[in-house]
Design a protein around this motif. Structure first.
Motif, PDB file in Angstrom:
ATOM      1  N   GLN A   1      42.284  33.986  45.838  1.00  0.00           N
ATOM      2  CA  GLN A   1      41.308  33.510  44.996  1.00  0.00           C
ATOM      3  C   GLN A   1      41.647  33.654  43.535  1.00  0.00           C
ATOM      4  O   GLN A   1      41.403  32.784  42.749  1.00  0.00           O
ATOM      5  CB  GLN A   1      40.034  34.185  45.533  1.00  0.00           C
ATOM      6  CG  GLN A   1      39.376  33.960  46.869  1.00  0.00           C
ATOM      7  CD  GLN A   1      37.983  34.832  47.243  1.00  0.00           C
ATOM      8  OE1 GLN A   1      37.715  35.740  46.534  1.00  0.00           O
ATOM      9  NE2 GLN A   1      37.488  34.524  48.019  1.00  0.00           N
ATOM     10  N   PHE A   2      42.267  34.617  43.355  1.00  0.00           N
ATOM     11  CA  PHE A   2      42.758  35.106  41.892  1.00  0.00           C
ATOM     12  C   PHE A   2      43.456  33.892  41.396  1.00  0.00           C
ATOM     13  O   PHE A   2      43.654  33.547  40.379  1.00  0.00           O
ATOM     14  CB  PHE A   2      43.279  36.595  41.860  1.00  0.00           C
ATOM     15  CG  PHE A   2      43.935  36.720  40.543  1.00  0.00           C
ATOM     16  CD1 PHE A   2      43.205  37.022  39.361  1.00  0.00           C
ATOM     17  CD2 PHE A   2      45.387  36.993  40.541  1.00  0.00           C
ATOM     18  CE1 PHE A   2      43.536  37.136  38.266  1.00  0.00           C
ATOM     19  CE2 PHE A   2      45.861  37.167  39.187  1.00  0.00           C
ATOM     20  CZ  PHE A   2      44.935  37.468  38.039  1.00  0.00           C
ATOM     21  N   ILE A   3      44.825  33.828  42.233  1.00  0.00           N
ATOM     22  CA  ILE A   3      45.667  32.758  42.006  1.00  0.00           C
ATOM     23  C   ILE A   3      44.896  31.392  41.617  1.00  0.00           C
ATOM     24  O   ILE A   3      45.241  30.616  41.000  1.00  0.00           O
ATOM     25  CB  ILE A   3      46.752  32.456  43.113  1.00  0.00           C
ATOM     26  CG1 ILE A   3      47.533  33.847  43.173  1.00  0.00           C
ATOM     27  CG2 ILE A   3      47.721  31.284  42.751  1.00  0.00           C
ATOM     28  CD1 ILE A   3      48.162  34.258  42.121  1.00  0.00           C
ATOM     29  N   ASP A   4      43.964  30.875  42.353  1.00  0.00           N
ATOM     30  CA  ASP A   4      43.298  29.769  42.175  1.00  0.00           C
ATOM     31  C   ASP A   4      42.861  29.587  40.868  1.00  0.00           C
ATOM     32  O   ASP A   4      42.632  28.639  40.286  1.00  0.00           O
ATOM     33  CB  ASP A   4      42.202  29.423  43.632  1.00  0.00           C
ATOM     34  CG  ASP A   4      42.816  29.181  44.802  1.00  0.00           C
ATOM     35  OD1 ASP A   4      44.066  28.771  44.947  1.00  0.00           O
ATOM     36  OD2 ASP A   4      42.241  29.400  45.736  1.00  0.00           O
ATOM     37  N   GLU A   5      42.172  30.925  40.335  1.00  0.00           N
ATOM     38  CA  GLU A   5      41.609  30.883  39.206  1.00  0.00           C
ATOM     39  C   GLU A   5      42.515  30.769  38.044  1.00  0.00           C
ATOM     40  O   GLU A   5      42.294  30.000  37.077  1.00  0.00           O
ATOM     41  CB  GLU A   5      40.839  32.524  38.943  1.00  0.00           C
ATOM     42  CG  GLU A   5      39.391  32.490  39.807  1.00  0.00           C
ATOM     43  CD  GLU A   5      38.907  33.858  39.456  1.00  0.00           C
ATOM     44  OE1 GLU A   5      38.682  34.135  38.297  1.00  0.00           O
ATOM     45  OE2 GLU A   5      38.330  34.421  40.366  1.00  0.00           O
ATOM     46  N   LEU A   6      43.848  31.493  38.370  1.00  0.00           N
ATOM     47  CA  LEU A   6      44.743  30.900  37.386  1.00  0.00           C
ATOM     48  C   LEU A   6      45.369  29.605  37.134  1.00  0.00           C
ATOM     49  O   LEU A   6      45.388  28.940  35.995  1.00  0.00           O
ATOM     50  CB  LEU A   6      45.849  32.019  37.503  1.00  0.00           C
ATOM     51  CG  LEU A   6      45.832  33.331  37.475  1.00  0.00           C
ATOM     52  CD1 LEU A   6      47.038  34.078  37.968  1.00  0.00           C
ATOM     53  CD2 LEU A   6      45.487  33.758  36.035  1.00  0.00           C
TER      54      LEU A   6
ATOM     55  N   MET B   1      45.704  38.650  32.336  1.00  0.00           N
ATOM     56  CA  MET B   1      44.470  38.610  33.273  1.00  0.00           C
ATOM     57  C   MET B   1      45.236  39.106  34.566  1.00  0.00           C
ATOM     58  O   MET B   1      44.366  39.764  35.330  1.00  0.00           O
ATOM     59  CB  MET B   1      44.414  36.978  33.458  1.00  0.00           C
ATOM     60  CG  MET B   1      43.468  36.430  32.371  1.00  0.00           C
ATOM     61  SD  MET B   1      43.044  34.667  32.979  1.00  0.00           S
ATOM     62  CE  MET B   1      41.940  35.086  34.374  1.00  0.00           C
ATOM     63  N   THR B   2      46.317  39.031  34.751  1.00  0.00           N
ATOM     64  CA  THR B   2      47.095  39.530  35.963  1.00  0.00           C
ATOM     65  C   THR B   2      47.106  41.084  35.684  1.00  0.00           C
ATOM     66  O   THR B   2      46.574  41.631  36.958  1.00  0.00           O
ATOM     67  CB  THR B   2      48.550  39.124  36.263  1.00  0.00           C
ATOM     68  OG1 THR B   2      48.577  37.700  36.297  1.00  0.00           O
ATOM     69  CG2 THR B   2      49.203  39.506  37.701  1.00  0.00           C
ATOM     70  N   LEU B   3      47.442  41.586  34.710  1.00  0.00           N
ATOM     71  CA  LEU B   3      47.467  43.121  34.619  1.00  0.00           C
ATOM     72  C   LEU B   3      46.169  43.587  34.577  1.00  0.00           C
ATOM     73  O   LEU B   3      45.775  44.665  35.507  1.00  0.00           O
ATOM     74  CB  LEU B   3      48.147  43.532  33.506  1.00  0.00           C
ATOM     75  CG  LEU B   3      49.748  43.237  33.439  1.00  0.00           C
ATOM     76  CD1 LEU B   3      50.365  43.553  31.830  1.00  0.00           C
ATOM     77  CD2 LEU B   3      50.356  44.066  34.627  1.00  0.00           C
ATOM     78  N   GLU B   4      45.218  42.757  34.459  1.00  0.00           N
ATOM     79  CA  GLU B   4      43.710  43.317  34.210  1.00  0.00           C
ATOM     80  C   GLU B   4      43.263  43.298  35.624  1.00  0.00           C
ATOM     81  O   GLU B   4      42.466  44.154  36.129  1.00  0.00           O
ATOM     82  CB  GLU B   4      43.000  42.451  33.239  1.00  0.00           C
ATOM     83  CG  GLU B   4      41.454  43.045  33.093  1.00  0.00           C
ATOM     84  CD  GLU B   4      41.204  44.285  32.706  1.00  0.00           C
ATOM     85  OE1 GLU B   4      40.188  45.168  32.761  1.00  0.00           O
ATOM     86  OE2 GLU B   4      42.242  44.772  31.909  1.00  0.00           O
TER      87      GLU B   4
END
Length: 201
Positions: free
Chosen positions: A34-39, A63-66
């Motif tokens: 889901q996170f990768i899709d947002e990126l 965004m990834t570190l956060e």
């Protein structure tokens, strides 16, 4: 790990353990996707030119570190605070909560060596003073924070440069025991899963 935790982990049937780990890992993988899709969706707004491409890399890394830090993607995040939080957590994971704590711990502090009774066993005397620990913690925080800062700002060549200075150091060291750390992580996940299960029941 306490004996209660050991007893709990030993009580889990190996097949049940394997099934629970699969469920937990599946949940983590779903959240990662889901996170990768947002990126990927966000990437459509960039790459109109070379400068935009670099801006996107920096923004994506931020965004990834956060996300790693808080498992969420807020619209705005404090970059400096995020690097501090992650540095602190990483230093505790790789350094402060390990064997260095055993060296620092002891019934008698290294700082008061002259007051330690005669014939006191060495294993109950701290090998590091509080001043030593503060200096070591600061050293680790500075360097971990700097590495995260470079990643956050997509300064990969500079990161390569500073790490390449160490390319010949430690070549005879043992390889990382990934399986051991993965097993320890699975144990933590099972204990956490059990806690949530008890609360929900």
């Amino acid at each position: 790990m306490s004996s209660d935790k050991d007893d709990f982990l030993d009580s889990i049937d190996p097949i049940e353990r394997s099934n629970l780990i699969k469920v937990i890992n599946g949940t983590f993988e779903k959240l990662d996707r889901q996170f990768i899709d947002e990126l990927v969706e966000m990437e459509d707004f960039f790459y109109e030119g070379d400068e935009d491409a670099l801006n996107f890399e920096s923004h994506k890394n931020t965004m990834t570190l956060e996300y790693i830090n808080k498992c969420e993607v807020p619209e705005e995040c404090d970059l400096e605070e995020s690097v501090f939080d992650l540095s602190r957590k990483i230093v505790h994971f790789i350094f402060r909560n390990g064997i260095i704590e055993d060296m620092h711990a002891g019934k008698y502090g290294y700082d008061e060596y002259s007051k330690i009774p005669e014939n006191t066993p060495l294993e109950v005397i701290s090998q590091l003073s509080n001043k030593d620990m503060m200096a070591l913690n600061k050293y680790m925080m500075d360097r971990v924070g700097y590495i995260l800062h470079l990643i956050q700002n997509a300064e990969y060549t500079k990161l390569h440069y500073i790490l390449d200075q160490e390319k010949y150091n430690g070549s005879d060291w043992d390889r990382p025991d990934i399986e051991k750390i993965e097993k320890d992580t699975e144990d933590l996940m099972l204990i956490e899963f059990s806690r949530h299960k008890d609360i929900n029941n």
